[in-house]
Design a protein around this motif. Structure first.
Motif, PDB file in Angstrom:
ATOM      1  N   ASP A  38       0.819  -1.224   0.000  1.00 52.28           N
ATOM      2  CA  ASP A  38       0.000   0.000   0.000  1.00 52.28           C
ATOM      3  C   ASP A  38       0.848   1.267   0.000  1.00 52.28           C
ATOM      4  N   ARG A  39       2.110   1.134   0.410  1.00 50.01           N
ATOM      5  CA  ARG A  39       2.994   2.311   0.360  1.00 50.01           C
ATOM      6  C   ARG A  39       4.437   1.837   0.247  1.00 50.01           C
ATOM      7  N   PRO A  40       5.312   2.667  -0.317  1.00 48.74           N
ATOM      8  CA  PRO A  40       6.738   2.277  -0.396  1.00 48.74           C
ATOM      9  C   PRO A  40       7.351   2.189   1.003  1.00 48.74           C
ATOM     10  N   TRP A  41       8.470   1.484   1.098  1.00 45.70           N
ATOM     11  CA  TRP A  41       9.226   1.466   2.344  1.00 45.70           C
ATOM     12  C   TRP A  41      10.262   2.582   2.288  1.00 45.70           C
ATOM     13  N   SER A  42      10.517   3.230   3.425  1.00 48.54           N
ATOM     14  CA  SER A  42      11.600   4.215   3.509  1.00 48.54           C
ATOM     15  C   SER A  42      12.936   3.484   3.466  1.00 48.54           C
ATOM     16  N   ARG A  43      14.010   4.233   3.194  1.00 49.00           N
ATOM     17  CA  ARG A  43      15.323   3.571   3.217  1.00 49.00           C
ATOM     18  C   ARG A  43      15.601   2.992   4.605  1.00 49.00           C
ATOM     19  N   GLN A  44      15.090   3.676   5.668  1.00 48.38           N
ATOM     20  CA  GLN A  44      15.289   3.169   7.030  1.00 48.38           C
ATOM     21  C   GLN A  44      14.579   1.823   7.215  1.00 48.38           C
ATOM     22  N   ALA A  45      13.382   1.703   6.649  1.00 46.12           N
ATOM     23  CA  ALA A  45      12.619   0.445   6.780  1.00 46.12           C
ATOM     24  C   ALA A  45      13.355  -0.688   6.078  1.00 46.12           C
ATOM     25  N   VAL A  46      13.910  -0.418   4.880  1.00 45.24           N
ATOM     26  CA  VAL A  46      14.669  -1.442   4.150  1.00 45.24           C
ATOM     27  C   VAL A  46      15.917  -1.817   4.964  1.00 45.24           C
ATOM     28  N   HIS A  47      16.592  -0.805   5.498  1.00 49.31           N
ATOM     29  CA  HIS A  47      17.801  -1.035   6.297  1.00 49.31           C
ATOM     30  C   HIS A  47      17.482  -1.901   7.517  1.00 49.31           C
ATOM     31  N   GLN A  48      16.381  -1.598   8.206  1.00 47.61           N
ATOM     32  CA  GLN A  48      15.974  -2.392   9.372  1.00 47.61           C
ATOM     33  C   GLN A  48      15.697  -3.837   8.968  1.00 47.61           C
TER      34      GLN A  48
END
Length: 151
Positions: A38-48
């Motif tokens: 439903d929404r993109p992931w932030s770079r922080q979310a991908v990093h986590q």
């Protein structure tokens, strides 16, 4: 906790490896996931996620496989460690078994085993020493020229 790797960490390592192989930035992977979620992931979310610091829904695992052009079982691959689940650890062999289709009546079973074997061969062939040998072989071919190759 034992001496193993949590399943989320195993998945995170594969996400990081596949993203690097595909030369995607954290932001690019996050945006690619947005096409399926439903929404993109932030770079922080991908990093986590890559550091094993989040759980994954079925939809997220599906989106990750699509965005990284891989299969869901490939996301779960682990490099020979015991896998830690909330109730305890499972052996590498037991864990590996769940990544293959166990239904004996499906024709995919042998294909999946072959895919795993080919992946393992690929890992062996990508080891630095073998890559160097392959390069040496290519150079030797170029130096020798076409006339020295067997017909």
């Amino acid at each position: 906790m034992g001496d193993g790797v949590r399943v989320e960490e195993a998945i995170g390592l594969q996400i990081a490896r596949l993203r690097a192989e595909r030369r995607m930035s954290l932001t690019e992977l996050g945006e690619a996931l947005g096409r399926y979620l439903d929404r993109p992931w932030s770079r922080q979310a991908v990093h986590q996620a890559e550091r094993g610091q989040r759980s994954f829904t079925a939809a997220e695992l599906t989106a990750l496989a699509l965005a990284l052009d891989t299969s869901v079982p490939a996301l779960f691959r682990a490099e020979g460690d015991r896998i830690e689940l909330p109730g305890g650890a499972v052996s590498p062999e037991e864990y590996r078994g769940i990544l293959l289709n166990r239904e004996r009546d499906t024709p995919l079973d042998g294909v999946e085993e072959l895919i795993v074997a080919l992946h393992d061969i690929g890992e062996v062939l990508s080891r630095p020493a073998l890559v160097r040998l392959a390069r040496i072989g290519e150079v030797a071919d170029q130096v020798a020229g076409p006339e020295s190759r067997p017909a």
